[in-house]
Design a protein around this motif. Structure first.
Motif, PDB file in Angstrom:
ATOM      1  N   HIS A  25       0.789  -1.158  -0.097  1.00 33.87           N
ATOM      2  CA  HIS A  25      -0.107   0.054   0.202  1.00 33.87           C
ATOM      3  C   HIS A  25       0.820   1.259  -0.122  1.00 33.87           C
ATOM      4  O   HIS A  25       1.896   1.329   0.514  1.00 33.87           O
ATOM      5  CB  HIS A  25      -0.873   0.050   1.227  1.00 33.87           C
ATOM      6  CG  HIS A  25      -2.002   1.074   1.311  1.00 33.87           C
ATOM      7  ND1 HIS A  25      -1.654   2.387   1.551  1.00 33.87           N
ATOM      8  CD2 HIS A  25      -3.183   1.104   1.001  1.00 33.87           C
ATOM      9  CE1 HIS A  25      -2.844   2.984   1.705  1.00 33.87           C
ATOM     10  NE2 HIS A  25      -3.687   2.399   1.315  1.00 33.87           N
ATOM     11  N   GLU A  29      -0.481   0.636   4.465  1.00 30.36           N
ATOM     12  CA  GLU A  29      -1.369   0.540   5.354  1.00 30.36           C
ATOM     13  C   GLU A  29      -1.615  -1.209   5.365  1.00 30.36           C
ATOM     14  O   GLU A  29      -2.075  -1.730   6.196  1.00 30.36           O
ATOM     15  CB  GLU A  29      -2.493   1.136   5.243  1.00 30.36           C
ATOM     16  CG  GLU A  29      -2.663   2.577   5.457  1.00 30.36           C
ATOM     17  CD  GLU A  29      -3.808   3.352   5.173  1.00 30.36           C
ATOM     18  OE1 GLU A  29      -4.930   2.518   4.857  1.00 30.36           O
ATOM     19  OE2 GLU A  29      -3.827   4.387   5.286  1.00 30.36           O
ATOM     20  N   SER A  30      -1.263  -1.921   4.232  1.00 24.99           N
ATOM     21  CA  SER A  30      -1.378  -3.430   3.952  1.00 24.99           C
ATOM     22  C   SER A  30      -0.279  -3.702   3.294  1.00 24.99           C
ATOM     23  O   SER A  30       0.188  -2.918   2.146  1.00 24.99           O
ATOM     24  CB  SER A  30      -2.775  -3.638   3.433  1.00 24.99           C
ATOM     25  OG  SER A  30      -3.055  -2.948   2.349  1.00 24.99           O
ATOM     26  N   ASP A  43      -3.374  -6.786   6.898  1.00 22.64           N
ATOM     27  CA  ASP A  43      -3.667  -5.355   7.323  1.00 22.64           C
ATOM     28  C   ASP A  43      -2.829  -4.989   8.335  1.00 22.64           C
ATOM     29  O   ASP A  43      -2.911  -5.390   9.474  1.00 22.64           O
ATOM     30  CB  ASP A  43      -5.036  -5.418   7.613  1.00 22.64           C
ATOM     31  CG  ASP A  43      -5.686  -3.881   7.655  1.00 22.64           C
ATOM     32  OD1 ASP A  43      -4.856  -2.885   7.927  1.00 22.64           O
ATOM     33  OD2 ASP A  43      -7.001  -3.827   7.423  1.00 22.64           O
ATOM     34  N   TYR A  71      -1.477  -2.009  -6.276  1.00 22.17           N
ATOM     35  CA  TYR A  71      -2.509  -1.050  -5.670  1.00 22.17           C
ATOM     36  C   TYR A  71      -2.347   0.221  -6.485  1.00 22.17           C
ATOM     37  O   TYR A  71      -1.471   0.258  -7.227  1.00 22.17           O
ATOM     38  CB  TYR A  71      -1.872  -0.441  -4.164  1.00 22.17           C
ATOM     39  CG  TYR A  71      -1.938  -1.410  -3.076  1.00 22.17           C
ATOM     40  CD1 TYR A  71      -3.184  -1.605  -2.364  1.00 22.17           C
ATOM     41  CD2 TYR A  71      -0.876  -2.481  -3.066  1.00 22.17           C
ATOM     42  CE1 TYR A  71      -3.190  -2.226  -1.092  1.00 22.17           C
ATOM     43  CE2 TYR A  71      -1.025  -3.120  -1.868  1.00 22.17           C
ATOM     44  CZ  TYR A  71      -1.974  -3.377  -0.902  1.00 22.17           C
ATOM     45  OH  TYR A  71      -2.241  -4.124  -0.246  1.00 22.17           O
ATOM     46  N   GLY A  75      -4.148   4.352  -3.162  1.00 22.15           N
ATOM     47  CA  GLY A  75      -4.348   3.098  -2.172  1.00 22.15           C
ATOM     48  C   GLY A  75      -5.886   2.757  -1.745  1.00 22.15           C
ATOM     49  O   GLY A  75      -5.869   1.516  -1.275  1.00 22.15           O
ATOM     50  N   LEU A  78      -7.205  -2.288  -5.094  1.00 21.90           N
ATOM     51  CA  LEU A  78      -6.154  -3.324  -5.396  1.00 21.90           C
ATOM     52  C   LEU A  78      -6.435  -3.935  -6.559  1.00 21.90           C
ATOM     53  O   LEU A  78      -7.700  -4.773  -6.680  1.00 21.90           O
ATOM     54  CB  LEU A  78      -5.743  -4.274  -4.226  1.00 21.90           C
ATOM     55  CG  LEU A  78      -4.997  -5.559  -4.272  1.00 21.90           C
ATOM     56  CD1 LEU A  78      -3.416  -4.961  -4.322  1.00 21.90           C
ATOM     57  CD2 LEU A  78      -5.131  -6.389  -3.043  1.00 21.90           C
ATOM     58  N   THR A  92      -9.730  -1.822  -0.979  1.00 23.35           N
ATOM     59  CA  THR A  92      -9.041  -1.817   0.250  1.00 23.35           C
ATOM     60  C   THR A  92      -9.620  -1.493   1.494  1.00 23.35           C
ATOM     61  O   THR A  92      -8.970  -1.627   2.671  1.00 23.35           O
ATOM     62  CB  THR A  92      -7.686  -1.128   0.131  1.00 23.35           C
ATOM     63  OG1 THR A  92      -7.890   0.504  -0.098  1.00 23.35           O
ATOM     64  CG2 THR A  92      -6.996  -1.730  -1.012  1.00 23.35           C
TER      65      THR A  92
END
Length: 416
Positions: A25, A29-30, A43, A71, A75, A78, A92
């Motif tokens: 991300h 964030e992931s 996550d 991504y 973000g 995905l 996401t």
């Protein structure tokens, strides 16, 4: 890579080894990893594995190897796609599949427009298709159809990228070409204006990445190739600005350019936005951090955290007790700008130092662990598969005539 032409009627199905892939991300964030048909996402906000939800009528999740996972610039989206001819767009925020598009052929590359309104994907026949998401609001979009955007003449497209300012879409192929196309105001009507061609590679182009500054909002593009070089281009003119023989610098090629141990194709590359660092993956090592036995199949740099994420592994590894395997590694300190690159403090993080720690690794890698020799064998199998896919085969006149007579499209036309 040595080119071993196929005999009459021979299929390359047994060599279709799929590399493990990684995507991060934009603000970390992931993190997503794809191994075969498995899409694994962790996550980092919730510090837990993601449970994907797919209610599309064409079937849930992927049924064959995923070849692309990435991504969008903001973000919020995905996208995953691959050999099952499905392109899936995921939110996401909810981790729902909001769009599933059926491709006519296997998908080889994907790009998401900077505003998140369009998804482009390329198939192995050299056609780039585009899907209008209408509104990327996380709601499920049913019955989406792709329309042609542009095409390369019967050449596998290996990489798609939007320029940082969104004005151009770049496409690279196995016939050594990089094409910069003006992204139109009405892309569903097709993209017909070519800005430039970036020509100079002597083998397939495997990957693209953009560098940009405020002075050059359209950015410069760096490309990696099977000729073991990384090249820097001005996309407005198509001019070659610089070239680096990374295979030779890594000690994999002799001074005469011939192979030392193996053909050191560039398999992936990524950069931080200002271009102060480009990380390059070869078939033997990551050039930017020196030697070692970790041979990445995919790289992703997160400029907001200064971390370089790497994965090695494959799926469909035949003749092995572990047909699918993956291992993740992270390098810190890649966003530190310094005119003297030797003063950069790159450090490989221990498992417990990686964001998400062992929980993330267990999710992305799986619960099993394998020895170094297994990953080395996987790297060799992937090298052969990559050669069979991207190195153009040379046929005798007799074999060429035979292939023309037995083409599937001719058989279909005759039946009609």
């Amino acid at each position: 890579m040595e080119d071993t032409p196929m005999e009459f009627g021979e299929s390359n199905k047994d060599t279709e080894i799929a590399p493990a892939l990684i995507a991060v991300h934009p603000t970390q964030e992931s993190v997503a990893a794809a191994v075969g048909p498995d899409l694994r996402i962790f996550d980092l906000r919730q510090n837990s594995a993601v449970s994907l939800k797919d209610d599309s009528s064409v079937g849930s999740l992927h049924k064959d190897s995923i070849r692309v996972v990435r991504y969008g610039a903001n973000g919020k989206l995905l996208v995953s796609a691959g050999d099952d001819k499905l392109v899936k767009v995921w939110s996401t925020e909810s981790w729902h599949c909001i769009t599933t598009v059926c491709s006519e052929k296997r998908v080889s590359a994907v790009a998401i427009s900077n505003d998140g309104l369009y998804v482009c994907f390329a198939d192995k026949f050299g056609v780039v298709w585009i899907v209008d998401l209408d509104r990327p609001d996380g709601q499920v979009h049913v019955g989406k159809k792709a329309v042609p955007l542009l095409s390369h003449y019967c050449s596998i497209i290996t990489s798609l990228e939007f320029s940082p300012d969104g004005k151009f879409i770049l496409s690279a192929d196995r016939d050594f070409k990089i094409r910069a196309t003006v992204f139109p105001k009405n892309p569903l009507d097709g993209a017909h204006e070519i800005q430039s061609f970036c020509l100079g590679h002597t083998e397939f182009v495997s990957c693209l990445a953009f560098l940009w500054t405020e002075e050059y909002p359209q950015g410069f593009v760096v490309s990696g190739s099977g000729d073991s070089t990384v090249r820097l281009w001005d996309i407005l003119s198509g001019s070659l600005l610089d070239a680096c023989e990374v295979g030779e610098k890594a000690g994999l090629l002799g001074s005469n350019g011939r192979e030392a141990e193996c053909y050191s194709a560039v398999t992936d590359l990524c950069s931080n936005p200002d271009g102060s660092l480009v990380a390059v993956a070869l078939q033997r090592q990551v050039v930017s951090i020196g030697g070692g036995t970790f041979i990445p199949t995919s790289l992703q740099m997160c400029s907001s955290t200064g971390l370089l994420w790497m994965v090695t592994g494959v799926s469909n590894l035949r003749g092995s007790e572990c047909p699918s395997l993956a291992r993740v590694r992270v390098i810190s300190g890649v966003n530190k700008s310094n005119s003297d690159s030797d003063t950069r403090e790159h450090q490989e993080l221990e498992d417990n130092e990686i964001p998400g720690g062992t929980s993330l690794l267990k999710n992305l890698q799986g619960s099993l662990s394998y020895g170094e020799e297994v990953f080395l064998a996987a790297a060799e199998a992937l090298k052969t598969a990559m050669s069979n896919l991207l190195v153009k085969k040379q046929y005798s006149t007799e074999k060429r005539d035979f292939r023309k007579r037995t083409r599937n499209d001719k058989k279909i036309k005759q039946r009609k």
